[in-house]
Design a protein around this motif. Structure first.
Motif, PDB file in Angstrom:
ATOM      1  N   THR A  36      31.547  63.487 -28.650  1.00 12.13           N
ATOM      2  CA  THR A  36      30.295  62.840 -29.045  1.00 12.13           C
ATOM      3  C   THR A  36      29.512  63.718 -29.996  1.00 12.13           C
ATOM      4  OG1 THR A  36      30.211  61.717 -26.920  1.00 12.13           O
ATOM      5  CG2 THR A  36      28.174  61.796 -28.180  1.00 12.13           C
ATOM      6  N   ILE A  37      29.515  65.030 -29.742  1.00 16.23           N
ATOM      7  CA  ILE A  37      28.810  65.951 -30.617  1.00 16.23           C
ATOM      8  C   ILE A  37      29.362  65.877 -32.029  1.00 16.23           C
ATOM      9  CG2 ILE A  37      28.700  68.415 -31.181  1.00 16.23           C
ATOM     10  CD1 ILE A  37      27.870  69.028 -28.492  1.00 16.23           C
ATOM     11  N   ILE A  40      28.215  62.714 -33.870  1.00 14.28           N
ATOM     12  CA  ILE A  40      26.790  62.759 -34.213  1.00 14.28           C
ATOM     13  C   ILE A  40      26.527  63.762 -35.322  1.00 14.28           C
ATOM     14  CG2 ILE A  40      24.500  63.365 -33.355  1.00 14.28           C
ATOM     15  CD1 ILE A  40      25.338  62.260 -30.644  1.00 14.28           C
ATOM     16  N   ILE A  41      27.082  64.959 -35.201  1.00 10.59           N
ATOM     17  CA  ILE A  41      26.784  66.011 -36.161  1.00 10.59           C
ATOM     18  C   ILE A  41      27.368  65.692 -37.524  1.00 10.59           C
ATOM     19  CG2 ILE A  41      27.260  68.419 -36.733  1.00 10.59           C
ATOM     20  CD1 ILE A  41      26.941  69.059 -33.802  1.00 10.59           C
ATOM     21  N   VAL A  42      28.589  65.187 -37.556  1.00 10.12           N
ATOM     22  CA  VAL A  42      29.171  64.840 -38.842  1.00 10.12           C
ATOM     23  C   VAL A  42      28.349  63.746 -39.507  1.00 10.12           C
ATOM     24  CG1 VAL A  42      31.171  63.776 -39.947  1.00 10.12           C
ATOM     25  CG2 VAL A  42      31.498  65.594 -38.280  1.00 10.12           C
ATOM     26  N   ALA A  43      27.883  62.782 -38.728  1.00 10.31           N
ATOM     27  CA  ALA A  43      27.053  61.724 -39.291  1.00 10.31           C
ATOM     28  C   ALA A  43      25.767  62.288 -39.873  1.00 10.31           C
ATOM     29  CB  ALA A  43      26.726  60.692 -38.212  1.00 10.31           C
ATOM     30  N   LEU A  44      25.242  63.302 -39.250  1.00 11.71           N
ATOM     31  CA  LEU A  44      23.997  63.895 -39.719  1.00 11.71           C
ATOM     32  C   LEU A  44      24.202  64.785 -40.935  1.00 11.71           C
ATOM     33  CD1 LEU A  44      22.390  64.900 -36.301  1.00 11.71           C
ATOM     34  CD2 LEU A  44      21.469  63.249 -37.924  1.00 11.71           C
ATOM     35  N   PRO A 205      18.259  72.592 -49.830  1.00  9.65           N
ATOM     36  CA  PRO A 205      17.795  73.949 -49.527  1.00  9.65           C
ATOM     37  C   PRO A 205      16.484  73.992 -48.756  1.00  9.65           C
ATOM     38  CG  PRO A 205      17.608  73.452 -51.888  1.00  9.65           C
ATOM     39  CD  PRO A 205      18.417  72.362 -51.281  1.00  9.65           C
ATOM     40  N   ASP A 206      15.681  72.934 -48.868  1.00 11.31           N
ATOM     41  CA  ASP A 206      14.427  72.915 -48.116  1.00 11.31           C
ATOM     42  C   ASP A 206      14.667  72.788 -46.613  1.00 11.31           C
ATOM     43  OD1 ASP A 206      15.403  70.296 -48.753  1.00 11.31           O
ATOM     44  OD2 ASP A 206      13.516  69.460 -48.025  1.00 11.31           O
ATOM     45  N   ARG A 207      15.884  72.408 -46.216  1.00  9.95           N
ATOM     46  CA  ARG A 207      16.221  72.281 -44.799  1.00  9.95           C
ATOM     47  C   ARG A 207      17.060  73.449 -44.288  1.00  9.95           C
ATOM     48  NH1 ARG A 207      18.513  67.538 -41.925  1.00  9.95           N
ATOM     49  NH2 ARG A 207      17.647  68.864 -40.266  1.00  9.95           N
ATOM     50  N   GLU A 208      17.274  74.438 -45.124  1.00  7.58           N
ATOM     51  CA  GLU A 208      18.175  75.531 -44.766  1.00  7.58           C
ATOM     52  C   GLU A 208      17.732  76.222 -43.476  1.00  7.58           C
ATOM     53  OE1 GLU A 208      20.169  79.561 -46.695  1.00  7.58           O
ATOM     54  OE2 GLU A 208      18.667  78.425 -47.813  1.00  7.58           O
ATOM     55  N   ASN A 209      16.457  76.538 -43.357  1.00  8.52           N
ATOM     56  CA  ASN A 209      15.985  77.224 -42.153  1.00  8.52           C
ATOM     57  C   ASN A 209      16.119  76.345 -40.916  1.00  8.52           C
ATOM     58  OD1 ASN A 209      15.330  79.286 -43.874  1.00  8.52           O
ATOM     59  ND2 ASN A 209      13.230  79.511 -43.159  1.00  8.52           N
ATOM     60  N   ASP A 210      15.785  75.074 -41.060  1.00  6.48           N
ATOM     61  CA  ASP A 210      15.872  74.154 -39.926  1.00  6.48           C
ATOM     62  C   ASP A 210      17.313  74.027 -39.449  1.00  6.48           C
ATOM     63  OD1 ASP A 210      14.925  71.932 -38.134  1.00  6.48           O
ATOM     64  OD2 ASP A 210      16.238  70.765 -39.445  1.00  6.48           O
ATOM     65  N   LEU A 211      18.238  73.899 -40.396  1.00  8.74           N
ATOM     66  CA  LEU A 211      19.650  73.770 -40.026  1.00  8.74           C
ATOM     67  C   LEU A 211      20.163  75.056 -39.396  1.00  8.74           C
ATOM     68  CD1 LEU A 211      20.919  71.842 -43.166  1.00  8.74           C
ATOM     69  CD2 LEU A 211      20.836  70.952 -40.827  1.00  8.74           C
ATOM     70  N   SER A 212      19.708  76.194 -39.908  1.00  2.00           N
ATOM     71  CA  SER A 212      20.103  77.475 -39.326  1.00  2.00           C
ATOM     72  C   SER A 212      19.629  77.587 -37.878  1.00  2.00           C
ATOM     73  CB  SER A 212      19.525  78.627 -40.155  1.00  2.00           C
ATOM     74  OG  SER A 212      19.780  79.875 -39.535  1.00  2.00           O
ATOM     75  N   ILE A 213      18.385  77.189 -37.633  1.00  3.38           N
ATOM     76  CA  ILE A 213      17.844  77.226 -36.267  1.00  3.38           C
ATOM     77  C   ILE A 213      18.677  76.357 -35.345  1.00  3.38           C
ATOM     78  CG2 ILE A 213      15.897  76.469 -34.841  1.00  3.38           C
ATOM     79  CD1 ILE A 213      14.063  77.383 -37.155  1.00  3.38           C
ATOM     80  N   ARG A 214      18.994  75.151 -35.795  1.00  2.17           N
ATOM     81  CA  ARG A 214      19.763  74.229 -34.952  1.00  2.17           C
ATOM     82  C   ARG A 214      21.171  74.779 -34.667  1.00  2.17           C
ATOM     83  NH1 ARG A 214      17.233  69.213 -34.512  1.00  2.17           N
ATOM     84  NH2 ARG A 214      15.339  69.094 -35.794  1.00  2.17           N
ATOM     85  N   GLN A 215      21.757  75.443 -35.655  1.00  2.00           N
ATOM     86  CA  GLN A 215      23.075  76.025 -35.446  1.00  2.00           C
ATOM     87  C   GLN A 215      23.004  77.179 -34.442  1.00  2.00           C
ATOM     88  OE1 GLN A 215      25.005  77.306 -39.048  1.00  2.00           O
ATOM     89  NE2 GLN A 215      26.993  77.486 -38.064  1.00  2.00           N
ATOM     90  N   GLU A 216      21.985  78.012 -34.554  1.00  4.49           N
ATOM     91  CA  GLU A 216      21.843  79.134 -33.626  1.00  4.49           C
ATOM     92  C   GLU A 216      21.556  78.649 -32.206  1.00  4.49           C
ATOM     93  OE1 GLU A 216      22.638  82.076 -34.327  1.00  4.49           O
ATOM     94  OE2 GLU A 216      22.839  81.787 -36.489  1.00  4.49           O
ATOM     95  N   LEU A 217      20.715  77.646 -32.071  1.00  5.96           N
ATOM     96  CA  LEU A 217      20.396  77.127 -30.742  1.00  5.96           C
ATOM     97  C   LEU A 217      21.620  76.473 -30.103  1.00  5.96           C
ATOM     98  CD1 LEU A 217      16.822  75.624 -31.301  1.00  5.96           C
ATOM     99  CD2 LEU A 217      17.431  77.844 -30.310  1.00  5.96           C
ATOM    100  N   CYS A 293      24.795  69.864 -25.899  1.00  8.76           N
ATOM    101  CA  CYS A 293      24.421  70.894 -26.881  1.00  8.76           C
ATOM    102  C   CYS A 293      24.220  70.327 -28.288  1.00  8.76           C
ATOM    103  CB  CYS A 293      25.485  71.982 -26.911  1.00  8.76           C
ATOM    104  SG  CYS A 293      25.641  72.907 -25.353  1.00  8.76           S
ATOM    105  N   ASP A 294      23.912  69.063 -28.392  1.00 11.01           N
ATOM    106  CA  ASP A 294      23.695  68.449 -29.711  1.00 11.01           C
ATOM    107  C   ASP A 294      22.289  68.786 -30.205  1.00 11.01           C
ATOM    108  OD1 ASP A 294      23.600  66.998 -32.008  1.00 11.01           O
ATOM    109  OD2 ASP A 294      23.464  65.059 -31.003  1.00 11.01           O
ATOM    110  N   THR A 295      22.147  69.938 -30.796  1.00 11.64           N
ATOM    111  CA  THR A 295      20.843  70.352 -31.313  1.00 11.64           C
ATOM    112  C   THR A 295      20.508  69.647 -32.621  1.00 11.64           C
ATOM    113  OG1 THR A 295      21.915  72.203 -32.447  1.00 11.64           O
ATOM    114  CG2 THR A 295      20.997  72.631 -30.258  1.00 11.64           C
TER     115      THR A 295
END
Length: 300
Positions: A36-37, A40-44, A205-217, A293-295
């Motif tokens: 499921t992850i 969802i993630i590929v779709a996003l 690039p404006d989402r780079e930090n947000d995506l990084s946070i989600r990957q780390e979490l 774990c679908d952040t």
């Protein structure tokens, strides 16, 4: 943790005797368990755009801490420390890393097997000071990190002293959390999540930090999934969970900024707040379910 030294892991590379000194910091489908992850993630993340390149993961996950606090306090390796004939004062520490490495990967191997997929082991290299990787020169300045191209985790054992003495997160399970977090990045690499995040960051690039946070979490949550498996097999002792939560809290972006005497500025975060890191580690720990774990679609 309940563990005992055994045969050294075949995936452990001990290069402490052949590395040392300073260095240049790094440049900045499963079903049932993870299916499921992936959907969802590929779709996003999918869309037009190129490859995100090859840089390490998790050196940012735990590595910017030392830089923001003024650099590492781990002493440079001495000739005595590198003497192959001398007794190894870190032998038990190495045995522990070996045990956790195999245990974490054993859990993920089973997760993949249940889904009809094959898990590919990561390697873990122990080094001093600096080492060569497929992502460039890795140094103790970056803290533990994962390099996707060579599927390797890199750790200078001095970081564990930093984690205890400087960041206030002592204990063997705190150290195990770090290893499990980095293997979490390996799982992301195997699932294609790492590549998708890099590509999406290049496109937006404006989402780079947000995506990084989600990957780390998510890597924190994956670490918690292993913690759950360790608990069910009675490997944990009283206080171990608290050690893991303390470690997750200590590497939150807000805690790092506070410790560095800087203003807490969420817009600059790349790894998540202390509360977020604890929340996602605990989510994986409580559920033992990678699907939790679908952040990437969650409200953080």
């Amino acid at each position: 943790m309940r563990w005992s030294p055994g045969k050294r892991s075949g995936n452990l590379r001990d290069r402490r005797a052949s590395t040392g000194g300073g260095g240049i910091p790094l440049p900045g489908k499963l079903g049932g368990g993870l299916g499921t992850i992936i959907v969802i993630i590929v779709a996003l993340l999918v869309g037009t755009g190129g490859d995100g390149g090859s840089t390490g993961s998790g050196g940012g996950a735990l590595g910017e801490i030392l830089e923001q606090l003024g650099g590492p306090t781990v002493p440079a390796a001495t000739d005595d420390a590198l003497d192959a004939d001398a007794p190894d004062p870190e032998r038990r520490q190495v045995d522990f890393v070996s045990f956790v490495l195999d245990d974490v990967q054993g859990v993920w191997r089973e997760q993949f097997r249940r889904s009809g997929e094959q898990y590919r082991d990561a390697t873990l290299e122990l080094f001093r000071g600096r080492t060569s990787t497929a992502c460039g020169t890795g140094t103790s300045d970056t803290g533990p990190f994962y390099c996707p191209p060579d599927q390797g985790v890199y750790i200078d054992l001095g970081f564990f002293r930093e984690l205890s003495d400087r960041f206030g997160a002592p204990g063997d399970f705190a150290q195990a959390y770090v290893i499990a977090h980095e293997i979490g990045h390996h799982v992301q690499n195997l699932l294609g999540i790492d590549e998708q995040v890099r590509a999406r960051s290049e496109r937006e690039p404006d989402r780079e930090n947000d995506l990084s946070i989600r990957q780390e979490l998510q890597a924190d949550c994956f670490a918690g999934v292993w913690g759950h498996a360790a608990y069910t097999r009675e490997l944990l002792e009283s206080g171990d969970l608290e050690e893991g939560l303390a470690a997750a809290e200590s590497v939150g972006d807000d805690r790092i900024q506070e410790a560095a005497g800087a203003d807490v500025n969420p817009e600059t975060w790349t790894h998540g707040s202390a509360a977020q890191r604890q929340t996602w580690f605990r989510r994986g720990y409580d559920s033992g379910d990678p699907e939790r774990c679908d952040t990437f679609s969650a409200d953080l």
